[in-house]
Design a protein around this motif. Structure first.
Motif, PDB file in Angstrom:
ATOM      1  N   PRO A  82       0.814  -1.224   0.000  1.00 60.74           N
ATOM      2  CA  PRO A  82       0.000   0.000   0.000  1.00 60.74           C
ATOM      3  C   PRO A  82       0.845   1.271   0.000  1.00 60.74           C
ATOM      4  CG  PRO A  82      -0.922  -1.600   1.525  1.00 60.74           C
ATOM      5  CD  PRO A  82       0.392  -2.157   1.065  1.00 60.74           C
ATOM      6  N   HIS A  83       1.969   1.234   0.719  1.00 64.32           N
ATOM      7  CA  HIS A  83       2.829   2.419   0.767  1.00 64.32           C
ATOM      8  C   HIS A  83       3.404   2.740  -0.609  1.00 64.32           C
ATOM      9  CE1 HIS A  83       5.558   5.387   2.446  1.00 64.32           C
ATOM     10  NE2 HIS A  83       6.568   4.785   1.850  1.00 64.32           N
ATOM     11  N   ALA A  86       0.700   4.062  -2.893  1.00 68.55           N
ATOM     12  CA  ALA A  86       0.400   5.469  -2.611  1.00 68.55           C
ATOM     13  C   ALA A  86       1.444   6.386  -3.243  1.00 68.55           C
ATOM     14  CB  ALA A  86       0.340   5.694  -1.105  1.00 68.55           C
ATOM     15  N   GLN A  87       2.697   5.957  -3.241  1.00 64.00           N
ATOM     16  CA  GLN A  87       3.753   6.767  -3.848  1.00 64.00           C
ATOM     17  C   GLN A  87       3.599   6.849  -5.364  1.00 64.00           C
ATOM     18  OE1 GLN A  87       7.234   4.682  -2.335  1.00 64.00           O
ATOM     19  NE2 GLN A  87       7.607   6.303  -0.831  1.00 64.00           N
ATOM     20  N   ARG A  92      -4.808   8.302  -1.599  1.00 65.14           N
ATOM     21  CA  ARG A  92      -4.694   8.264  -0.148  1.00 65.14           C
ATOM     22  C   ARG A  92      -4.343   6.857   0.333  1.00 65.14           C
ATOM     23  NH1 ARG A  92      -9.066   8.670   2.417  1.00 65.14           N
ATOM     24  NH2 ARG A  92     -10.497   8.494   0.656  1.00 65.14           N
ATOM     25  N   TYR A  93      -3.454   6.789   1.311  1.00 66.88           N
ATOM     26  CA  TYR A  93      -3.011   5.496   1.839  1.00 66.88           C
ATOM     27  C   TYR A  93      -4.182   4.715   2.430  1.00 66.88           C
ATOM     28  CZ  TYR A  93      -0.503   2.129   4.759  1.00 66.88           C
ATOM     29  OH  TYR A  93      -0.052   0.976   5.342  1.00 66.88           O
ATOM     30  N   ARG A  94      -5.061   5.387   3.166  1.00 67.05           N
ATOM     31  CA  ARG A  94      -6.196   4.696   3.779  1.00 67.05           C
ATOM     32  C   ARG A  94      -7.161   4.166   2.725  1.00 67.05           C
ATOM     33  NH1 ARG A  94      -8.052   8.036   9.217  1.00 67.05           N
ATOM     34  NH2 ARG A  94      -6.110   7.736  10.392  1.00 67.05           N
ATOM     35  N   THR A  97      -5.460   0.932   1.387  1.00 75.95           N
ATOM     36  CA  THR A  97      -5.548  -0.210   2.304  1.00 75.95           C
ATOM     37  C   THR A  97      -6.976  -0.737   2.392  1.00 75.95           C
ATOM     38  OG1 THR A  97      -5.808   1.319   4.182  1.00 75.95           O
ATOM     39  CG2 THR A  97      -3.581   0.530   3.691  1.00 75.95           C
TER      40      THR A  97
END
Length: 288
Positions: A82-83, A86-87, A92-94, A97
């Motif tokens: 997920p990180h 996101a990059q 958004r990370y949330r 996930t």
């Protein structure tokens, strides 16, 4: 790196029912759920004339959401964490996930009956076996004190070549694995299991040489992917393992074809039926 998931959007559109837009001049307040006039404040926020709540309006269309879902799904099939997703996508990370969790649940529901799915979240160690409380009852490894925790998972290799990771009830684990590592260990009670996953480790049955090579390849493959994610969430260990099971069985497919197979499992109107929530923070590392 650029993720091009445009070819997946038409397949996602088939899962979304066409809706008629509301012709009303007023917007729906997200707090009181009443369609009413909203006052515009100096900082750009809106204020509901019914409940008085202040909020900002984020205009995100269904087309934008489908594009987001397509990009996140493709990253999921590419085994991006997920990180990293996101990059790359700048989502958004949330949100990422949450989509990942829904994808894992889809794959789990496809593979397991309902009583097994409940075992992944409601396991309370209902059978009490005499053992050292600082050690796992199945693999004899050191464990933290406390109740509950994920169950043991039996690993099977089927005749088709596919792997099946089976979450086991305590009475099943007692039957198959309670004698693991002892002199009484026998082959007659394994019923096709080449080993079991417990406490973040894969315990192979040394006397079962037939699937030993396949088990080594499977666990090496799993460890490489878990390492890229910096561990897995302990609360959802079973869902992660079922995800890895599905990806291992479909590893010969292109990521886009994998994504299409997952889209076929998605419910109609998933954009409105899926909730976007965060989860806990306990991480499990996979060992040898």
């Amino acid at each position: 790196m650029i993720i091009n998931a445009n070819t997946l959007v038409p397949h996602l559109k088939e899962k979304v029912r066409p809706t008629q837009s509301d012709a009303s001049r007023h917007l729906l307040c997200p707090y009181c759920r009443i369609r009413t006039r909203l006052n515009t404040l100096g900082d750009g926020r809106r204020k509901c004339t019914v409940c008085g709540k202040k909020f900002r309006i984020n205009k995100v269309t269904a087309e934008n959401k489908l594009q987001q879902c397509a990009e996140i799904l493709l990253c999921f099939c590419l085994d991006f964490s997920p990180h990293r997703t996101a990059q790359i996508t700048h989502h958004r990370y949330r949100l990422i996930t949450s989509f990942y969790d829904h994808f894992r649940k889809l794959l789990t529901e496809k593979s397991l009956p309902q009583e097994k799915i409940q075992l992944l979240t409601l396991h309370n160690r209902d059978i009490h076996v005499m053992h050292d409380k600082s050690r796992c009852r199945w693999c004899k490894g050191k464990v933290r004190s406390g109740k509950g925790g994920p169950p043991a998972f039996g690993v099977q290799f089927r005749e088709s070549g596919e792997v099946y990771i089976d979450p086991l009830k305590d009475d099943e684990a007692v039957l198959h694995f309670h004698s693991f590592g002892s002199r009484e260990e026998t082959l007659g009670r394994r019923e096709g299991y080449t080993g079991f996953i417990c406490c973040g480790k894969f315990h192979r049955f040394t006397k079962d040489a037939r699937a030993k090579v396949g088990a080594e390849q499977l666990w090496t493959w799993i460890r490489e992917r878990v390492r890229s994610h910096h561990g897995i969430w302990k609360k959802n260990t079973g869902y992660y393992l079922k995800e890895l099971e599905w990806k291992y069985n479909n590893r010969s497919l292109d990521p886009e074809l994998q994504a299409r197979k997952i889209i076929a499992l998605m419910p109609v109107d998933f954009l409105t039926s899926w909730s976007l929530r965060a989860r806990g923070t306990t991480v499990v590392q996979m060992g040898t």
